[in-house]
Write a protein that holds these residues in place. Structure first.
Motif, PDB file in Angstrom:
ATOM      1  N   LEU A 167     -34.590 -37.199  26.744  1.00  0.00           N
ATOM      2  CA  LEU A 167     -35.048 -36.678  25.451  1.00  0.00           C
ATOM      3  C   LEU A 167     -34.178 -37.203  24.320  1.00  0.00           C
ATOM      4  O   LEU A 167     -34.577 -37.207  23.165  1.00  0.00           O
ATOM      5  CB  LEU A 167     -35.008 -35.146  25.453  1.00  0.00           C
ATOM      6  CG  LEU A 167     -35.827 -34.446  26.532  1.00  0.00           C
ATOM      7  CD1 LEU A 167     -35.702 -32.934  26.419  1.00  0.00           C
ATOM      8  CD2 LEU A 167     -37.287 -34.845  26.460  1.00  0.00           C
ATOM      9  N   THR A 168     -32.946 -37.615  24.666  1.00  0.00           N
ATOM     10  CA  THR A 168     -32.070 -38.219  23.667  1.00  0.00           C
ATOM     11  C   THR A 168     -31.555 -39.534  24.259  1.00  0.00           C
ATOM     12  O   THR A 168     -31.687 -39.763  25.458  1.00  0.00           O
ATOM     13  CB  THR A 168     -30.868 -37.313  23.353  1.00  0.00           C
ATOM     14  OG1 THR A 168     -30.157 -37.079  24.576  1.00  0.00           O
ATOM     15  CG2 THR A 168     -31.296 -35.977  22.790  1.00  0.00           C
ATOM     16  N   SER A 200     -39.614 -39.883  25.761  1.00  0.00           N
ATOM     17  CA  SER A 200     -39.465 -38.460  25.436  1.00  0.00           C
ATOM     18  C   SER A 200     -40.805 -37.834  25.057  1.00  0.00           C
ATOM     19  O   SER A 200     -40.936 -36.619  24.964  1.00  0.00           O
ATOM     20  CB  SER A 200     -38.464 -38.272  24.301  1.00  0.00           C
ATOM     21  OG  SER A 200     -38.992 -38.812  23.111  1.00  0.00           O
ATOM     22  N   LEU A 258     -43.938 -33.975  26.384  1.00  0.00           N
ATOM     23  CA  LEU A 258     -44.715 -33.250  25.374  1.00  0.00           C
ATOM     24  C   LEU A 258     -46.191 -33.243  25.757  1.00  0.00           C
ATOM     25  O   LEU A 258     -46.884 -32.231  25.600  1.00  0.00           O
ATOM     26  CB  LEU A 258     -44.539 -33.900  23.999  1.00  0.00           C
ATOM     27  CG  LEU A 258     -43.151 -33.796  23.381  1.00  0.00           C
ATOM     28  CD1 LEU A 258     -43.121 -34.524  22.046  1.00  0.00           C
ATOM     29  CD2 LEU A 258     -42.779 -32.343  23.181  1.00  0.00           C
ATOM     30  N   ILE A 285     -40.235 -26.333  32.442  1.00  0.00           N
ATOM     31  CA  ILE A 285     -38.915 -26.495  31.825  1.00  0.00           C
ATOM     32  C   ILE A 285     -38.523 -27.969  31.849  1.00  0.00           C
ATOM     33  O   ILE A 285     -38.517 -28.591  32.910  1.00  0.00           O
ATOM     34  CB  ILE A 285     -37.842 -25.707  32.593  1.00  0.00           C
ATOM     35  CG1 ILE A 285     -38.261 -24.242  32.730  1.00  0.00           C
ATOM     36  CG2 ILE A 285     -36.493 -25.807  31.906  1.00  0.00           C
ATOM     37  CD1 ILE A 285     -37.333 -23.445  33.624  1.00  0.00           C
ATOM     38  N   VAL A 286     -38.210 -28.531  30.700  1.00  0.00           N
ATOM     39  CA  VAL A 286     -37.789 -29.935  30.630  1.00  0.00           C
ATOM     40  C   VAL A 286     -36.326 -29.981  30.248  1.00  0.00           C
ATOM     41  O   VAL A 286     -35.908 -29.296  29.318  1.00  0.00           O
ATOM     42  CB  VAL A 286     -38.619 -30.702  29.583  1.00  0.00           C
ATOM     43  CG1 VAL A 286     -38.184 -32.143  29.528  1.00  0.00           C
ATOM     44  CG2 VAL A 286     -40.078 -30.603  29.907  1.00  0.00           C
ATOM     45  N   ARG A 287     -35.546 -30.763  30.992  1.00  0.00           N
ATOM     46  CA  ARG A 287     -34.136 -30.904  30.620  1.00  0.00           C
ATOM     47  C   ARG A 287     -33.809 -32.369  30.359  1.00  0.00           C
ATOM     48  O   ARG A 287     -34.362 -33.268  30.972  1.00  0.00           O
ATOM     49  CB  ARG A 287     -33.226 -30.344  31.702  1.00  0.00           C
ATOM     50  CG  ARG A 287     -33.424 -28.864  31.892  1.00  0.00           C
ATOM     51  CD  ARG A 287     -32.131 -28.122  32.145  1.00  0.00           C
ATOM     52  NE  ARG A 287     -32.404 -26.727  32.375  1.00  0.00           N
ATOM     53  CZ  ARG A 287     -32.437 -25.806  31.405  1.00  0.00           C
ATOM     54  NH1 ARG A 287     -32.167 -26.157  30.173  1.00  0.00           N
ATOM     55  NH2 ARG A 287     -32.726 -24.561  31.683  1.00  0.00           N
ATOM     56  N   ASP A 288     -32.878 -32.543  29.454  1.00  0.00           N
ATOM     57  CA  ASP A 288     -32.528 -33.883  28.982  1.00  0.00           C
ATOM     58  C   ASP A 288     -31.438 -34.483  29.862  1.00  0.00           C
ATOM     59  O   ASP A 288     -30.396 -33.872  30.062  1.00  0.00           O
ATOM     60  CB  ASP A 288     -32.009 -33.743  27.546  1.00  0.00           C
ATOM     61  CG  ASP A 288     -31.540 -35.072  26.978  1.00  0.00           C
ATOM     62  OD1 ASP A 288     -32.083 -36.099  27.423  1.00  0.00           O
ATOM     63  OD2 ASP A 288     -30.659 -35.069  26.113  1.00  0.00           O
ATOM     64  N   TYR A 331     -31.142 -40.442  30.394  1.00  0.00           N
ATOM     65  CA  TYR A 331     -31.277 -41.610  31.271  1.00  0.00           C
ATOM     66  C   TYR A 331     -29.944 -41.971  31.905  1.00  0.00           C
ATOM     67  O   TYR A 331     -29.636 -43.133  32.136  1.00  0.00           O
ATOM     68  CB  TYR A 331     -31.869 -42.818  30.521  1.00  0.00           C
ATOM     69  CG  TYR A 331     -32.712 -43.696  31.408  1.00  0.00           C
ATOM     70  CD1 TYR A 331     -33.953 -43.270  31.860  1.00  0.00           C
ATOM     71  CD2 TYR A 331     -32.273 -44.946  31.826  1.00  0.00           C
ATOM     72  CE1 TYR A 331     -34.724 -44.052  32.694  1.00  0.00           C
ATOM     73  CE2 TYR A 331     -33.039 -45.736  32.659  1.00  0.00           C
ATOM     74  CZ  TYR A 331     -34.252 -45.293  33.092  1.00  0.00           C
ATOM     75  OH  TYR A 331     -35.012 -46.078  33.922  1.00  0.00           O
ATOM     76  N   ASN A 332     -29.122 -40.973  32.212  1.00  0.00           N
ATOM     77  CA  ASN A 332     -27.823 -41.189  32.856  1.00  0.00           C
ATOM     78  C   ASN A 332     -27.821 -40.418  34.179  1.00  0.00           C
ATOM     79  O   ASN A 332     -27.926 -39.200  34.185  1.00  0.00           O
ATOM     80  CB  ASN A 332     -26.734 -40.673  31.912  1.00  0.00           C
ATOM     81  CG  ASN A 332     -25.361 -40.687  32.548  1.00  0.00           C
ATOM     82  OD1 ASN A 332     -25.207 -40.867  33.758  1.00  0.00           O
ATOM     83  ND2 ASN A 332     -24.354 -40.489  31.735  1.00  0.00           N
ATOM     84  N   PRO A 333     -27.735 -41.142  35.322  1.00  0.00           N
ATOM     85  CA  PRO A 333     -27.869 -40.479  36.624  1.00  0.00           C
ATOM     86  C   PRO A 333     -26.890 -39.323  36.821  1.00  0.00           C
ATOM     87  O   PRO A 333     -27.224 -38.340  37.502  1.00  0.00           O
ATOM     88  CB  PRO A 333     -27.575 -41.594  37.626  1.00  0.00           C
ATOM     89  CG  PRO A 333     -27.834 -42.846  36.905  1.00  0.00           C
ATOM     90  CD  PRO A 333     -27.525 -42.585  35.464  1.00  0.00           C
ATOM     91  N   THR A 334     -25.694 -39.433  36.242  1.00  0.00           N
ATOM     92  CA  THR A 334     -24.738 -38.333  36.385  1.00  0.00           C
ATOM     93  C   THR A 334     -25.299 -37.068  35.735  1.00  0.00           C
ATOM     94  O   THR A 334     -25.215 -35.972  36.282  1.00  0.00           O
ATOM     95  CB  THR A 334     -23.407 -38.722  35.736  1.00  0.00           C
ATOM     96  OG1 THR A 334     -23.060 -40.031  36.190  1.00  0.00           O
ATOM     97  CG2 THR A 334     -22.314 -37.783  36.118  1.00  0.00           C
TER      98      THR A 334
END
Lengths: 383, 447
Positions: free
Chosen positions: B60-61, B69, B73, B96-99, B102-105
């Motif tokens: 999302l960011t 992102s 929606l 529920i969507v969490r950001d 794009y970082n696997p950690t």
């Protein structure tokens, strides 16, 4: 007995640090009893950030060297751990994994430190920045062995039976894998912090501070600048290696995108937020970085924001907190707290002076303010 | 010596005290290990009589956020649409969507949060190959259905034994590569083919597919690492190898970057972009952004470029599916226009709602997986070719249609072609999936 404890507290640096660490570990152990798996994982994240930030705060706060490359050093620790835990049958004992990760990172840190010792200020920042940019590229270049973009998975062995039994014996509950990892991470944190605190209070720490505060005078006093700088970098790198191994255990993945420049900057942020040169501050910073973004996001979604907006809120608040801390508490959160406490103690000591004279014993140990002023002077930034 | 004794005394006391303190906890009963495991019955974690909680991780960011992102929606709008009509089997869908940026950690962190804290019933549409591969084993260990991963990597569907809960959704990169390869071999047999590949599963899977047909015709293969924005050397190498047809398997940013570099080098081959890299509107806007306005990008910037399609897009206004998405977006969407990414989110949400309907009243995690394995091939939906879901394969849509882009719209150059991984033949799709229309209500029933 209390008198004895008090004397121990006053006379033995090691005893004091070990006591604090043990009490801290006990608190974490009790905390882990009451929280769910997700919180346990968050606590492990806080621990690995704390370990790395602790190492960095020693390097930057006590020795005056800045490093933008600690994320890369963590990557080395994490990849070493991942390579040693390729599948569930690989029964390498975890302490050995941590030890090897620390040693490998130490070796790399020594090489980098030797180069870094010749550089100052922005040049040092630049060189370590290059490290942060280059190291993730190594994983891509050797994609066959290091897993490329998708990284290496870490297979955590099962929780050992003795730990399960001990946990049950002590608390009557079962230990989950996340709880086990959190406990390991915090034990590592405690050990690292005791070592770092002891080093910084002793001869080595005084040398580091001397080098930071005045190169010429340090050299005149017979301190070898290069050796002192390299040793600070080595200690700091070793901490980063341990942190990397803990990250690998927690996230169960070592991938290049986890170790971008952002991670190095995050560590520096933790150190600045908490207060340069203070281990407690590094821990406060790590706690803020771990718990603030999810907290803000959940406040945002509870307030009726969409998931997207709530996600965008976290970096915003993070930035605002950063600005606020630098404006209002330039010594960092822990640094400002300590300064406030010292001021208050000084006021208490000065104001009722005639009374205090008659009751010296009750106003507490008179040497405690001076004792705690020592680290507060460590705000020096490299020039 | 006395000093050490002084030290040991209090320490021993402390340890004893802490042991005593902790031991008080041991009086508790060992009930917790009896209660664990599947409770069975009609409900499961994340399901109540009137709600189903599902979750997803999306960027999302951060750098991957433009375009991607928008997908959640679209999905959220469709779930709201279904909820407004009474939900599925009387249950409202809580999405529920969490950001993860794009970082696997981060993906690992937010997935822990979704599974352990929010207690989701299923993961639906988690996006990205490197990101999702960080959590796929965790989800399978925990027995969380991992539906419709938003990525075309083979690994979501070709290893059912080890990942029984994971399902792909979009056509995998290998069959897309095969279909493109066969088309080129048949229709452009004299072309000197260059490959421009992302250096991960995307490029590797696609290359396997393409090489089945074009091994002889390929004159140059160039790879780039996602994150490195300088693709000059790669494009120059393709140019100097005289490749006059470039097959590119990359993300939208790299479509824009490769176009800009080619423009600068005066290199004008025929471009053939994979589906994920060819959204005309996004690439158009990226072109203007990357060139800082020097190139006026809009949705006609990619005119004449070949690509593939597997669901109708936003320009197909005559298509009944696109009309449904427009209706859903007008009714439930947030600000902004309907876009291809939002349609992507809605299409995968539609498949999930249909799977829920197929799983019936007594909803369990294993029941959901079984329902999809049993009826997966007969799911209706906007996809042009049917899904391949069965007990042996969890791969998604089985075919694509090759198209030429023209002013944001796409002109078909082949019928819908279906196939499977390996040496399965490529055949014209005869399922009629491409010609179906959604039910009047816009909400699927059990197949």
């Amino acid at each position: 007995m209390p008198a004895k404890l008090q004397r121990l507290w006053r006379d033995s640096v090691l005893g004091r640090h070990v006591l604090v660490a043990l009490v801290g570990l006990l608190v974490v152990l009790l905390l882990l009893e009451t929280v769910n798996d997700f919180r346990a994982i968050q606590l492990s994240s806080m621990a690995y950030l704390g370990i790395a930030a602790g190492g960095l705060t020693i390097l930057t706060g006590l020795n005056g060297q800045i490093s933008l490359g600690h994320g890369a050093l963590m990557a080395i620790g994490a990849y070493t751990a991942a390579l040693m835990l390729p599948d569930r049958d690989a029964s390498t004992p975890l302490p050995l994994v941590v030890l090897v990760s620390v040693l490998v990172t130490l070796a790399v840190g020594t090489a980098v430190g030797a180069a870094a010792a010749r550089l100052h200020g922005p040049y040092l920042a630049g060189a370590t920045l290059a490290l942060a940019v280059a190291v993730p590229g190594i994983a891509l270049y050797f994609g066959e062995t290091l897993g490329g973009e998708q990284g290496l998975r870490v297979s955590m062995p099962d929780v050992p039976v003795w730990a399960l039994d001990a946990e049950y014996l002590l608390t009557g509950t079962e230990m989950t894998r996340s709880g086990w990892v959190a406990l390991m991470a915090w034990t590592t944190l405690a050990v690292t912090y005791v070592l770092l605190a002891n080093l910084s209070r002793g001869r080595v720490g005084r040398r580091w501070r001397a080098v930071r505060d005045g190169e010429v005078s340090a050299e005149l006093a017979g301190i070898r600048l290069g050796r002192s700088r390299v040793s600070a970098f080595m200690v700091s790198a070793a901490a980063a290696g341990a942190a990397g191994a803990m990250l690998a255990f927690t996230v169960r993945l070592a991938a290049p995108s986890g170790f971008t420049l952002t991670l190095s900057l995050t560590l520096l942020t933790a150190v600045v937020l908490g207060g340069l040169g203070s281990l407690g501050g590094a821990l406060v910073g790590a706690a803020l970085l771990t718990f603030l973004p999810p907290f803000v996001t959940s406040v945002g979604s509870d307030a009726g924001l969409s998931d997207l907006r709530a996600a965008e809120l976290a970096p915003l608040v993070y930035g605002l907190v950063m600005i606020a801390v630098i404006l209002l508490a330039p010594a960092g959160i822990a640094g400002s707290f300590r300064a406030w406490r010292i001021r208050r103690q000084a006021r208490v000591a000065v104001a009722p002076a005639p009374v205090a004279a008659s009751a010296t014993g009750t106003t507490g140990t008179p040497d405690s303010p001076t004792r705690s002023t020592v680290p507060t002077s460590s705000k020096g930034t490299p020039t | 010596m006395t000093r050490r004794a002084r030290l040991i005394g209090p320490l021993a006391g402390l340890v004893a005290a802490s042991t005593l303190l902790a031991a008080c906890g041991a009086g508790g009963d060992r009930e917790s290990d009896g209660g664990g495991g599947d409770s069975g019955g009609s409900t499961d974690i994340g399901v109540t009589d009137d709600t189903i909680t599902i979750g997803a991780h999306f960027p999302l960011t951060g750098v991957a956020a433009p375009g991607y992102s928008e997908i959640p929606l679209g999905a959220a709008a469709y779930f709201d649409y279904v909820n407004a009509a009474g939900g599925i089997n009387g249950r409202q869908i809580d999405y529920i969507v969490r950001d993860d940026g794009y970082n696997p950690t981060n993906t690992s962190t937010v997935t822990n949060e979704l599974v352990l804290q929010d207690e989701i019933f299923a993961m639906v549409g988690g996006l990205g190959t490197p990101t999702h591969s960080a959590v796929v084993d965790f989800l399978n260990d925990e027995g969380v259905p991992d539906m419709f991963v938003s990525s075309g990597s083979l690994q979501w569907g070709d290893d059912v034994e080890n990942r029984p809960y994971t399902f792909g959704w979009q056509p995998d990169y290998e069959i897309e590569g095969k279909i493109i390869g066969q088309y080129v071999a048949e229709n452009m047999p004299d072309a000197k083919v260059g490959l421009f590949l992302q250096d991960d599963d995307l490029g590797a899977d696609a290359e396997v597919g393409v090489r089945q047909f074009l091994d002889e015709q390929i004159v140059e293969v160039q790879r780039y690492t996602s994150g490195n924005t300088d693709v000059g050397p790669q494009i120059a190498a393709l140019q100097s190898a005289d490749a006059d047809l470039v097959l590119s398997f990359n993300t939208p940013s790299y479509t824009a970057l490769s176009q800009l570099v080619a423009l600068r080098l005066g290199y004008e081959p025929q471009w053939f972009y994979s589906n994920i890299g060819s959204d005309p509107e996004l690439v158009g806007s990226l072109l203007s952004r990357f060139s800082e306005g020097a190139v006026e990008g809009d949705n006609s910037s990619l005119d004449g470029i070949l690509t593939s399609e597997y669901i109708p897009g936003v320009e197909d206004t005559d298509n009944p599916w696109t009309q449904l998405w427009q209706k859903v977006w007008d009714q439930e969407g947030e600000e902004g226009e309907l876009s291809n990414f939002r349609i992507y989110g809605m299409s995968s949400a539609y498949a999930f709602v249909q799977t829920l309907a197929a799983a019936g009243e007594d909803l369990t995690r294993d029941g959901l997986v079984e329902a999809l394995e049993e009826s997966g091939e007969s799911l209706e939906g906007p996809q042009l070719a049917p899904f391949r879901y069965s007990a042996d394969s969890h791969l998604g849509i089985s075919g694509v249609q090759l198209v030429e882009l023209n002013g944001g719209a796409s002109d078909p150059i082949t019928p819908v072609l279906g196939t499977d991984i390996g040496d399965a033949p490529i055949e014209e799709d005869s399922s009629g999936q491409a010609d179906d229309a959604p039910p009047e209500s816009g909400i699927p029933e059990a197949p």
